[in-house]
Design a protein around this motif. Structure first.
Motif, PDB file in Angstrom:
ATOM      1  N   VAL A 276      -1.079  -7.692   1.408  1.00  0.00           N
ATOM      2  CA  VAL A 276      -1.874  -6.555   1.876  1.00  0.00           C
ATOM      3  C   VAL A 276      -0.943  -5.438   2.356  1.00  0.00           C
ATOM      4  O   VAL A 276      -1.144  -4.261   2.038  1.00  0.00           O
ATOM      5  CB  VAL A 276      -2.845  -6.993   3.010  1.00  0.00           C
ATOM      6  N   LEU A 280      -0.745  -1.688   0.782  1.00  0.00           N
ATOM      7  CA  LEU A 280      -0.940  -0.494   1.601  1.00  0.00           C
ATOM      8  C   LEU A 280       0.250   0.452   1.496  1.00  0.00           C
ATOM      9  O   LEU A 280       0.090   1.661   1.334  1.00  0.00           O
ATOM     10  CB  LEU A 280      -1.171  -0.878   3.069  1.00  0.00           C
ATOM     11  N   LEU A 283       0.181   2.179  -1.755  1.00  0.00           N
ATOM     12  CA  LEU A 283      -0.839   3.221  -1.750  1.00  0.00           C
ATOM     13  C   LEU A 283      -0.291   4.491  -1.101  1.00  0.00           C
ATOM     14  O   LEU A 283      -0.463   5.600  -1.618  1.00  0.00           O
ATOM     15  CB  LEU A 283      -2.072   2.724  -0.976  1.00  0.00           C
TER      16      LEU A 283
END
Ligand SMILES: *[C@@H]1O[C@H](CO)[C@@H](O)[C@H](O)[C@H]1NC(C)=O
Ligand SMILES: *[C@@H]1O[C@H](CO)[C@@H](O)[C@H](O)[C@H]1NC(C)=O
Ligand SMILES: *[C@@H]1O[C@H](CO)[C@@H](O)[C@H](O)[C@H]1NC(C)=O
Ligand SMILES: *[C@@H]1O[C@H](CO)[C@@H](O)[C@H](O)[C@H]1NC(C)=O
Ligand SMILES: *[C@@H]1O[C@H](CO)[C@@H](O)[C@H](O)[C@H]1NC(C)=O
Ligand SMILES: *[C@@H]1O[C@H](CO)[C@@H](O)[C@H](O)[C@H]1NC(C)=O
Ligand SMILES: *[C@@H]1O[C@H](CO)[C@@H](O)[C@H](O)[C@H]1NC(C)=O
Length: 306
Positions: A276, A280, A283
């Motif tokens: 995760v 992130l 992103l």
């Protein structure tokens, strides 16, 4: 759907390069993390089963890195739409193509499914004191000359035992097999000191054991592992799918004590937050790149208009 997934893969790849270049956070770099963990486990003394299972999460990370290459392939097929349209005119080639694709899944699932064990719970109680508690999900793989036979530890198997103060014993027996766990204790820890397994099958019978010190925990704690690990008992492999055990319990222990989870479980639990985090980060990187590219373009357009 295809475009965002390939975007995410691209983003993860970018993030990977980004992470390698700036080694600010060591936890984000998965390969180095894995190597340090394996060296730690090799230096740690007794947790031999944990050492066996640590190799499994490494393979799962390897699989996830392979997975993006397979998901990238659909984007290549969308590019090659002209080549797929060509076989439709010749029907014979398309039929041969479908026949070649169908055998592939068949070959991957051809191996006969070995039985999967269920969780069973056993305890040994003496004078109102439950000294041993065990939740076990175990399968034994018995290797014969030409084949492997499986014995699944039945949750219905009966148990007996011994709550002595030096060696405690849990015996789980069925008509055709018997598993005995011997527990030991030192100044700070409790552990399994011997495992014996005897079995009788129509064509084979045997008695095997392993007296390596296993599953050590602090006195009063329980050992927990939900990542499958193997214990080798001579020529029988004990596949431990799930284990929670505690020995030398006192009258204060009404249930399992604090769980000490095996290293392999902790590693599996770490994978999700790390993934995760990387996603992130990726992103953020993508958004930043898009922002700077967009700004440069708009600036160039501005010059052109002027
Ligand atoms: C011991 O095991 C039996 C059977 O599984 C169960 O009924 C009982 O509650 C257990 N006792 C304790 C103290 O956990
Ligand atoms: C076991 O517990 C019961 C009820 O708590 C009590 O009456 C009995 O004396 C205890 N037995 C022993 C051996 O401690
Ligand atoms: C396993 O090993 C024992 C001796 O170590 C032998 O007696 C037995 O036949 C072996 N069993 C199989 C299935 O090979
Ligand atoms: C255990 O016993 C229950 C009830 O007797 C039965 O329904 C179940 O099938 C048994 N399980 C196994 C694995 O033998
Ligand atoms: C074990 O228990 C016996 C009595 O049941 C006692 O004499 C002996 O000292 C105990 N040993 C230890 C190591 O606690
Ligand atoms: C473990 O159990 C086997 C079989 O009972 C026995 O031969 C062996 O000596 C035991 N090992 C230890 C360390 O007690
Ligand atoms: C006992 O188990 C340990 C840990 O799984 C293994 O390294 C060792 O080879 C086993 N010993 C025997 C005799 O099977």
């Amino acid at each position: 759907m295809r475009i965002p997934s390939s975007f995410i893969i691209l983003a993860v790849l970018i993030a990977g390069i980004f992470c390698e270049e700036s080694t600010t956070n060591p936890s984000t770099t998965l390969p180095t993390d894995a190597t340090t963990l394996s060296t730690e486990s090799s230096t740690s003394q007794e947790t031999t089963t944990a050492r066996v299972t640590t190799s499994e999460p490494e393979t799962t990370t390897a699989q996830t890195t392979i997975a993006p290459t397979t998901t990238l392939s659909p984007t290549t097929t969308t590019i090659g739409t002209t080549s797929t349209k060509a076989p439709t005119t010749t029907t014979t080639t398309t039929t041969t193509k479908t026949t070649t694709t169908t055998p592939a899944p068949v070959t991957s699932t051809k191996s006969p499914e070995p039985p999967v064990p269920d969780v069973g719970s056993w305890n040994v109680t003496d004078d109102n004191v439950t000294c041993i508690r065990a939740d076990l999900r175990i399968r034994f793989d018995v290797y014969l000359n030409d084949k492997t036979e499986y014995i699944v530890l039945s949750p219905n198997a009966s148990s007996s035992g011994d709550c002595s103060n030096v060696t405690q014993v849990l015996e789980i027996h069925e008509s055709d097999y018997s598993l005995v766990l011997y527990f030991g204790k030192d100044a700070t820890s409790t552990y399994v000191k011997n495992i014996t397994f005897s079995y009788t099958m129509p064509d084979n019978s045997g008695f095997v054991y392993n007296d390596t010190k296993l599953f050590p925990v602090k006195i009063g704690n329980s050992y927990l592992c939900s990542t499958t690990s193997n214990v080798i008992l001579r020529n029988v492999t004990m596949e431990v799918y799930h284990i929670r055990i505690q020995s030398f319990g006192t009258s204060e222990n009404k249930d399992f004590g604090t769980a000490e989870e095996c290293e392999a479980d902790n590693k599996v639990n770490d994978i999700v937050p790390i993934a995760v985090g990387i996603a992130l980060l990726a992103l953020v990187v993508v958004v930043l790149i898009a922002y700077f590219v967009g700004r440069r373009r708009s600036r160039q357009k501005g010059y052109q208009s002027v």
